[in-house]
Design a protein around this motif. Structure first.
Motif, mmCIF file in Angstrom:
data_model
loop_
_atom_site.group_PDB
_atom_site.id
_atom_site.type_symbol
_atom_site.label_atom_id
_atom_site.label_comp_id
_atom_site.label_asym_id
_atom_site.label_seq_id
_atom_site.Cartn_x
_atom_site.Cartn_y
_atom_site.Cartn_z
ATOM 1 N N ALA A 484 74.869 64.610 24.802
ATOM 2 C CA ALA A 484 76.363 63.367 24.078
ATOM 3 C C ALA A 484 76.714 62.516 25.167
ATOM 4 N N ALA A 485 76.519 62.941 26.463
ATOM 5 C CA ALA A 485 76.707 61.793 27.420
ATOM 6 C C ALA A 485 75.590 60.987 27.445
ATOM 7 N N LEU A 486 74.721 61.556 27.320
ATOM 8 C CA LEU A 486 73.824 60.155 26.990
ATOM 9 C C LEU A 486 73.025 59.954 26.685
ATOM 10 N N GLY A 487 74.031 59.860 24.809
ATOM 11 C CA GLY A 487 73.972 58.778 24.031
ATOM 12 C C GLY A 487 72.855 59.747 22.655
ATOM 13 N N GLY A 490 73.768 64.777 16.443
ATOM 14 C CA GLY A 490 73.088 64.483 15.498
ATOM 15 C C GLY A 490 71.985 65.875 16.090
ATOM 16 N N ARG A 491 71.372 65.625 15.379
ATOM 17 C CA ARG A 491 69.583 66.265 14.848
ATOM 18 C C ARG A 491 68.778 66.293 16.465
ATOM 19 N N GLY A 495 67.481 68.240 19.755
ATOM 20 C CA GLY A 495 66.038 69.124 20.268
ATOM 21 C C GLY A 495 65.932 68.425 21.423
ATOM 22 N N CYS A 496 66.648 67.879 22.036
ATOM 23 C CA CYS A 496 66.373 67.085 23.228
ATOM 24 C C CYS A 496 67.136 67.506 24.901
ATOM 25 N N THR A 497 67.072 69.071 25.123
ATOM 26 C CA THR A 497 67.130 69.553 25.967
ATOM 27 C C THR A 497 66.383 70.953 26.196
ATOM 28 N N GLY A 520 54.627 64.764 21.546
ATOM 29 C CA GLY A 520 55.616 64.258 20.307
ATOM 30 C C GLY A 520 57.038 65.173 20.126
ATOM 31 N N ALA A 521 57.303 65.869 21.291
ATOM 32 C CA ALA A 521 58.039 66.878 21.157
ATOM 33 C C ALA A 521 59.366 66.347 21.553
ATOM 34 N N PRO A 522 60.043 66.424 20.625
ATOM 35 C CA PRO A 522 61.714 65.478 20.528
ATOM 36 C C PRO A 522 62.084 65.835 22.463
#
Length: 983
Positions: A484-487, A490-491, A495-497, A520-522
């Motif tokens: 959230a701190a990086l913007g 939602g989905r 998947g970002c971490t 290609g992975a999120p």
């Protein structure tokens, strides 16, 4: 490779009685309608001769077996009974393919020291990566055994793969066991398949379950699968597998991260002691193989060769240079060869994070109660625990909270808590100070967000970063608040971490590593503990690394940095460390330890190529423990590091000199060894223990076809003339891509590959293969790009070891029946028999292999391949389909074989000389190895016997008639005839 045993063998009835061997080593025998090669033969009291064999005919090829003459009919195959047959294929295609297949399937002899396959794999042509394989084959050691100790990032996995490939080509790599940490199982398996076409069955938790479903109950899984990769934790913790391992002999065992084997009595050490005497080749790999204790390191070397070190407390690098190779990134050969292929690392940037008010209160509490600097006494009854508290706080308030809670729970369990009342009170105060803290109270968290945004990490960017922390609580807390701190919303936030630590299963760890390597992975941020600091490749899509907390060990810092600073990194690796600072008097903030260690590691890396020898302790845990103890004594970080290397007494100074031998660059290519150095023949050169000298002078493989691609193309036409219909074969001549539906017998050979890979790429339905290296490399790169969901490539490179090539080679061999040899009309003046001659040792391995052309008059040409070319045996030769009466030719076979045997006996001593000389040198060293114990003398005798077993036996050579070349009756007098015998 299945081991076949009779009931007597299973019950151990193998007592021997003196008697002449009926079946000489190297002879071929027929048992149960299959052809076998004899390895050894002895008499037994109950069951006649006990004959150890290895399979030759296609159904049992390379399988080991034991037969008894009273239980089985064992018939010596006599080459005089060879049946000569006509070949009706166009251009004598069947005969040419058969000869090529025999050449390919025959193992290179022990005397061939040069690399045979180095140029055929998906590798950059880097000579430094070839030298471990050269050392293993050099003959300086009794068996192919070595410790590859190159520093982090130089490509030890590729060096191991090349060594295994060369052993396979020599018939010494059929049964392979690779042992790695659990989180690199798939990575290692992936490299050996995609680069070398060596398939390994992965026995992770899922693989073990699959095996239990597929094999009969009670069956040893290591006899069911001949090439296996398994986690060291799986093997060391499972009594069942240790029992199975004790029943198996391997051709080659690889143990990665082998520094974990050193502690005598540990489960890992016991595993190594089980495997070492049960394998021919043994490859150990570790960037940090030394723990600072000469005796422990000698024990590690003793796994390779028990006789290498006479005095385990007093030896030098030259004593083991035949077993040990180590280079750094600043080694001359590495630096010169890697120009443009490995970006230099950037500086390690210390990012100062001024403590927040809430954090300053904790610093005040720590300085006043836990780590007083005014001569006061710490509240803790355990001297080192205050530093545990400090380190957890310097990681995060979440880690501190967990440490405090765990200590309170421990103290409250004590029968008499009165002696710990003060410590409990202090712990409760720390608990209160951390209770309401959030990310807004963390200076390091704010700095992390700022740094990540600065390098471009965010929802609209592909930039990736690895964030290291020692504490699981810190990793899990960051995973909840960082997106959230990086913007991320939602989905995308979910998947970002990804979080990775030692508490995850092997499957979970491998999945995280693979996903992070896919473009290609999120995932954008890998939050990982130090489980990822050893062996894991994180550089494919990432060149940014942040130390959220800094380990108090130079070795651990370097290991972390090595995850992105390694061979294949296209961008300059960037390192940042978050340094929490305080204004509180006496506060021990990150400038006290972390910042100094960061700077010292950077200095050591740039000047020495490694930081491992700076302290002289060679273990991350030992470095941290020593540093904390010195801090308790009032020393600074620099004083602690410098005093460790200064040698406080004479013994320490001696140890410093000793270790300097090992942790410079051992086995580094000398500057004077130029590319145009004289290349010695494998038959005349003395062993070179540095492994120098292949360059462009690798082994010359006997080949009738000009390339593997040409051979495969002709084999497909011969075996599958209707390939378009039967295999649905599609060929793109421009790109070199072959696409076809694999038949059942080929699918069986692919079972070693991961089930997910087979399913994802649809390999059971369609195989995509190519000889085009550029296309295969592009497919490998594309597997990691944005539209890919798997790191496994769609297209694989066809090498000599690829299952497709081996499958077609075997298909070609069975086109002729047992002991059949084709008759070929060619440009010869008189009938010339093509004969294979092999001398073997008592282990059944070839020591001398000769390919001869022998005329009825007894003239011998020792270069069969050259003879075939001179006589016009090529793809354009004509087959006039004339009938030739084989009987007169068959009558000449006994004399031809006698001439071949006489030729081999005449030159045997010259061919044997290099092998005899290397074994003589080894036995001289062995003779000087004094053993005060009975077990030591037993080991010495066993090694002496093994040395003798490697020599060519006194038996006659194994001879085989492969074909006969006949003059063309319609041609003018032939201008080509068998050349004079030559060595």
């Amino acid at each position: 490779m299945t081991v076949v045993q009779t009931s007597s063998e299973q019950n151990g009835d193998v007592s021997q009685e003196p008697g002449q061997e009926q079946f000489p080593a190297g002879a071929q025998v027929l048992v149960r309608d299959e052809v076998w090669l004899v390895k050894s033969s002895v008499r037994t009291k109950a069951d006649g001769a006990r004959v150890e064999v290895v399979g030759v005919s296609d159904f049992v090829r390379d399988q080991e077996a034991v037969f008894f003459t009273r239980l089985d009919t064992i018939e010596l195959i006599d080459p005089r009974d060879t049946r000569l047959i006509a070949d009706d294929s166009p251009n004598y295609r069947r005969s040419r393919l058969f000869l090529e297949a025999v050449l390919r399937r025959t193992a290179l002899p022990q005397s061939e020291r040069r690399l045979a396959l180095a140029d055929s794999f998906l590798l950059d042509p880097l000579p430094y990566q070839r030298r471990p394989a050269e050392l293993a084959l050099s003959g300086a050691n009794l068996r192919p055994r070595l410790l590859i100790a190159d520093v982090v990032g130089l490509g030890k996995t590729l060096e191991i793969g090349l060594t295994l490939a060369e052993l396979i080509r020599r018939g010494r790599g059929e049964r392979i066991l690779v042992v790695t940490p659990q989180h690199v199982l798939e990575q290692f398996q992936h490299e050996l398949w995609t680069r070398f076409s060596i398939p390994l069955v992965r026995l992770d938790s899922v693989g073990i379950e699959r095996i239990q479903r597929e094999i009969p109950a009670g069956r040893n899984p290591f006899t069911f699968f001949k090439r296996v990769i398994v986690s060291i934790d799986t093997l060391k913790n499972t009594d069942q597998y240790r029992h199975h391992l004790e029943q198996i002999r391997w051709d080659a065992v690889v143990i990665d991260e082998s520094h974990n084997l050193i502690n005598r009595g540990s489960l890992r050490n016991q595993l190594a002691q089980t495997l070492a005497p049960r394998t021919d080749a043994l490859i150990l790999a570790s960037a940090t193989p030394h723990n600072g204790d000469a005796k422990s390191f000698a024990e590690l070397i003793g796994l390779l060769d028990p006789a290498a070190i006479r005095d385990p407390e007093n030896y030098r690098a030259e004593d083991i240079e035949h077993l040990f190779i180590r280079r750094t990134k600043v080694s001359t050969e590495v630096r010169e060869q890697m120009k443009g292929q490995w970006a230099d690392r950037g500086p390690s940037e210390a990012v100062h994070c001024p403590a927040t008010p809430a954090e300053e209160k904790i610093f005040e509490e720590l300085a006043a109660v836990w780590l007083p600097t005014d001569g006061g006494t710490s509240v803790s009854s355990v001297p080192l625990f205050p530093y545990t508290v400090l380190k957890s706080f310097l990681s995060s308030h979440a880690a501190l909270k967990a440490t405090v809670a765990a200590r309170i729970k421990t103290l409250e369990k004590k029968d008499d808590p009165r002696g710990t009342a003060a410590e409990l009170s202090a712990l409760n105060r720390l608990a209160e100070l951390t209770t309401d803290l959030t990310e807004t109270d963390s200076a390091k968290f704010g700095a992390l967000v700022e740094q990540l945004k600065g390098i471009g990490v965010g929802p609209s960017s592909d930039t990736r970063v690895v964030v290291f922390s020692e504490r699981v609580q810190t990793l899990e807390w960051l995973a909840t608040v960082l997106p959230a701190a990086l913007g991320f919303r939602g989905r995308t936030a979910a998947g970002c971490t990804r979080v990775m630590h030692g508490g995850l299963s092997d499957e979970q760890q491998m999945a995280v590593v693979e996903e992070f390597g896919l473009a290609g992975a999120p995932v954008r941020i890998l939050l990982t503990g130090d489980v990822a600091s050893e062996g894991v490749n994180l550089h494919r899509q990432c060149h940014q690394l942040v130390h959220y907390d800094v380990p108090w060990s130079l070795i651990r810092i370097e290991q972390r940095n090595g995850r992105i600073d390694r061979y294949g990194q296209a961008h300059q690796p960037q390192f940042r460390a978050l340094i929490l600072t305080s204004t509180v008097d006496g506060a021990k903030d990150d400038t006290l330890v972390a910042e100094r260690l960061l700077d010292r590691e950077d200095q050591a890396h740039r000047s020495l190529g490694t930081a491992e020898a700076v302290t002289g302790l060679y273990r991350a845990e030992a470095e941290e423990k020593s540093l904390v103890q010195d801090l308790l004594r009032g020393k600074t970080v620099d004083e602690s590091l410098d005093s460790l290397r200064s040698g406080a007494d004479a013994d320490a100074a001696v140890m410093d000199d000793f270790l300097a031998d090992f942790f410079g660059s051992v086995g580094e290519q000398p500057a004077e060894a130029s590319d145009d150095a004289t290349e010695g023949s494998s038959e005349t050169s003395a062993p070179d223990i540095r492994g120098n000298g292949t360059g462009t002078g690798g082994a010359v493989l006997p080949r009738l076809f000009d390339s593997t691609a040409h051979f495969l193309d002709e084999a497909l036409r011969e075996v599958f003339p209707d390939a378009r219909e039967r295999l649905d074969l599609d060929r793109d001549d421009q790109s070199g891509l072959l696409s076809f539906r694999p038949p059942a017998d080929l699918l069986h050979r692919l079972k070693a590959l991961p089930v997910d890979y087979l399913r994802e790429q649809g390999l059971r339905e369609r195989l995509l293969v190519t000889f085009n290296r550029r296309l295969a490399q592009h497919s490998l790169q594309r597997a990691r790009e944005a539209d890919s969901t798997s790191s496994w490539p769609e297209i694989s490179l066809l090498t000599d070891l690829h299952p497709v090539v081996e499958w077609l080679t075997d298909k070609v061999l069975v086109r002729l029946g047992r002991q059949e040899a084709p008759m070929i009309t060619a440009g010869v003046a008189e009938p010339t028999f093509l004969v294979q001659g092999v001398y073997s040792n008592s282990l059944g391995r070839p020591t001398v292999v000769k390919w001869m052309g022998v005329t009825r008059s007894g003239t011998v040409d020792s270069d069969m391949v050259s003879l075939l070319r001179r006589s016009g045996v090529t793809p354009t030769m004509a087959n006039k389909l004339r009938y030739r009466d084989p009987e007169p030719l068959k009558a000449a076979i006994p004399d031809v074989l006698a001439a071949a045997e006489s030729f081999m006996e005449e030159h045997r001593d010259a061919w044997d000389l290099p092998l005899r000389e290397s074994i003589r040198q080894y036995k001289e060293r062995l003779g000087d190895w004094e053993q005060p114990t009975l077990s030591g003398e037993h080991t010495k005798k066993r090694l002496a016997d093994l040395a003798d077993d490697l020599l060519t036996t006194g038996q006659r050579p194994m001879l085989r008639v492969l074909a006969v070349l006949l003059p063309d009756p319609d041609a003018p007098p032939a201008s080509v005839s068998a050349a004079p015998a030559a060595l």
